[in-house]
Design an enzyme around this catalytic site. Structure first.
Site, short mmCIF file in Angstrom:
data_model
loop_
_atom_site.label_atom_id
_atom_site.label_comp_id
_atom_site.label_asym_id
_atom_site.label_seq_id
_atom_site.Cartn_x
_atom_site.Cartn_y
_atom_site.Cartn_z
N SER A 117 -20.01 -36.69 -59.61
CA SER A 117 -19.34 -36.16 -58.61
C SER A 117 -20.31 -36.29 -57.10
O SER A 117 -21.41 -36.46 -57.30
CB SER A 117 -19.87 -34.63 -58.88
N TYR A 145 -24.05 -26.61 -60.85
CA TYR A 145 -22.99 -28.25 -61.14
C TYR A 145 -23.06 -29.56 -60.37
O TYR A 145 -23.58 -30.49 -61.50
CB TYR A 145 -22.07 -28.01 -60.48
N LYS A 149 -25.08 -32.90 -62.58
CA LYS A 149 -24.34 -34.25 -62.05
C LYS A 149 -25.64 -35.17 -61.61
O LYS A 149 -25.61 -36.73 -62.16
CB LYS A 149 -23.64 -34.29 -61.04
#
Length: 330
Positions: A117, A145, A149
């Site tokens: 991402s 998050y 990643k």
């Protein structure tokens, strides 16, 4: 080859399955169906229901279907939720990936494509001054998050170096649109469906903060059509097949920034609604501006995005109206 698509019953996953199948690749879907939808999986594609934390089920699946490549999309992906539930995100996104890579290594699977991402970048200083984000831009994630990643990329790369696994980490920018109405994003976590939901409820769309260092004060993002994203996965899979031992990290975007306010204006115009947005406080973890340079993907994969923002809004709206017929009255 046979490609295992984890998360293949999800919004992005279903498009990847479709693109891989249309390209002549055999696919198997592995999904825990926490957000995936069974009906998205084609009837002729096997579906295994399971968690990436279940190493035994993964091992059986890899063996039973003679899997020779994995596209790993299964993950938790809400930035705000990750701030509230960091341990959950690390367990699902990092430990789930570790268990999967262990199964892949033991099975001798040669190719692995990882869904990363743009959240790995955080808020690069260069981006604030209008520069495009390249794969060499320092990664300083702003949310758990994004951290998961980036840690996932490290895991994938380290495993490749230790075992000879061919790897590609694709850093998605903001995904939107649909190949067909029935494959549209049904979750209300990304900007376009969030705006659709408010319009359908006869409520004003929300802007989370209008005091960012951008031309109109709202966040600027690079939007990529999900069909283009799916085709990038096909190109990455083919690249790993053609050149064993590769280690790729690639931005998947369009190189064009669109602000939240501009996107809402475009949605209002296309749908026939005319509801000015309301401004609410910033969300934690949202950077001001992140726009991709996709030159590396063009060089390494021969891939380039073909669809524009209008295509994304139009196709997403068709999918939304299919599920919410009342919305078409706007």
């Amino acid at each position: 080859m046979t490609w295992l698509i984890t998360g293949g019953a999800g919004y992005i996953g279903a498009h990847v399955v479709r693109a891989m199948t249309e390209a002549g690749e055999r696919t198997v879907v592995y999904d825990d169906l926490s957000t995936g939808i069974t009906e998205r999986v084609p009837e002729d594609v096997p579906l295994v229901v399971g968690s990436t934390l279940d190493g035994e089920r993964l091992a059986r699946t890899l063996a039973d279907h003679e899997v020779t490549g994995v596209v790993h999309l299964a993950a938790k992906k809400q930035v705000g939720e990750s701030v509230d539930l960091p341990l959950h995100y690390y367990r699902e996104n990092v430990e789930g990936l570790r268990v999967l890579l262990e199964a892949v290594s033991e099975a001798g699977v040669p190719s692995f494509v990882f869904s990363s991402s743009a959240a790995v970048y955080g808020m690069p200083d260069a981006a604030l001054h209008g520069e495009l984000v390249t794969e060499e831009t320092p990664c300083v994630p702003m949310s758990p998050y994004g951290e998961t990643k980036l840690a996932g990329e490290w895991l994938v790369r380290a495993t490749g170096r230790a075992t000879g696994l061919s790897t590609a980490s694709l850093r998605y920018f903001n995904v939107a649109g649909a190949a067909r109405p029935e494959l549209a994003d049904v979750g209300v976590f990304n900007l376009i469906p969030m705006v659709f939901e408010k319009l359908t409820e006869n409520a004003p769309p929300r802007i989370f903060g209008d005091d960012y260092e951008t031309p109109d004060g709202t966040c600027v993002r690079d939007y990529i059509h999900v069909v283009d994203l799916a085709e990038a996965h096909v190109a990455a899979a083919r690249a790993l097949q053609a050149s064993p031992g590769r280690d790729l990290t690639l931005n998947i975007g369009r190189g064009e920034g669109v602000s939240v306010r501009e996107m809402i204006d475009r949605i209002n115009a296309l749908t026939g609604y005319d509801r000015p947005p309301t401004v609410t406080p910033r969300r934690p973890g949202d950077p001001a501006r992140v726009v991709a340079s996709a030159d590396h993907a063009a060089t390494e994969l021969g891939w380039k995005a073909k669809h524009d923002v209008q295509d994304m809004i139009t196709s997403a709206w068709e999918g939304w109206v299919r599920l919410h017929p009342e919305a078409a009255r706007g």
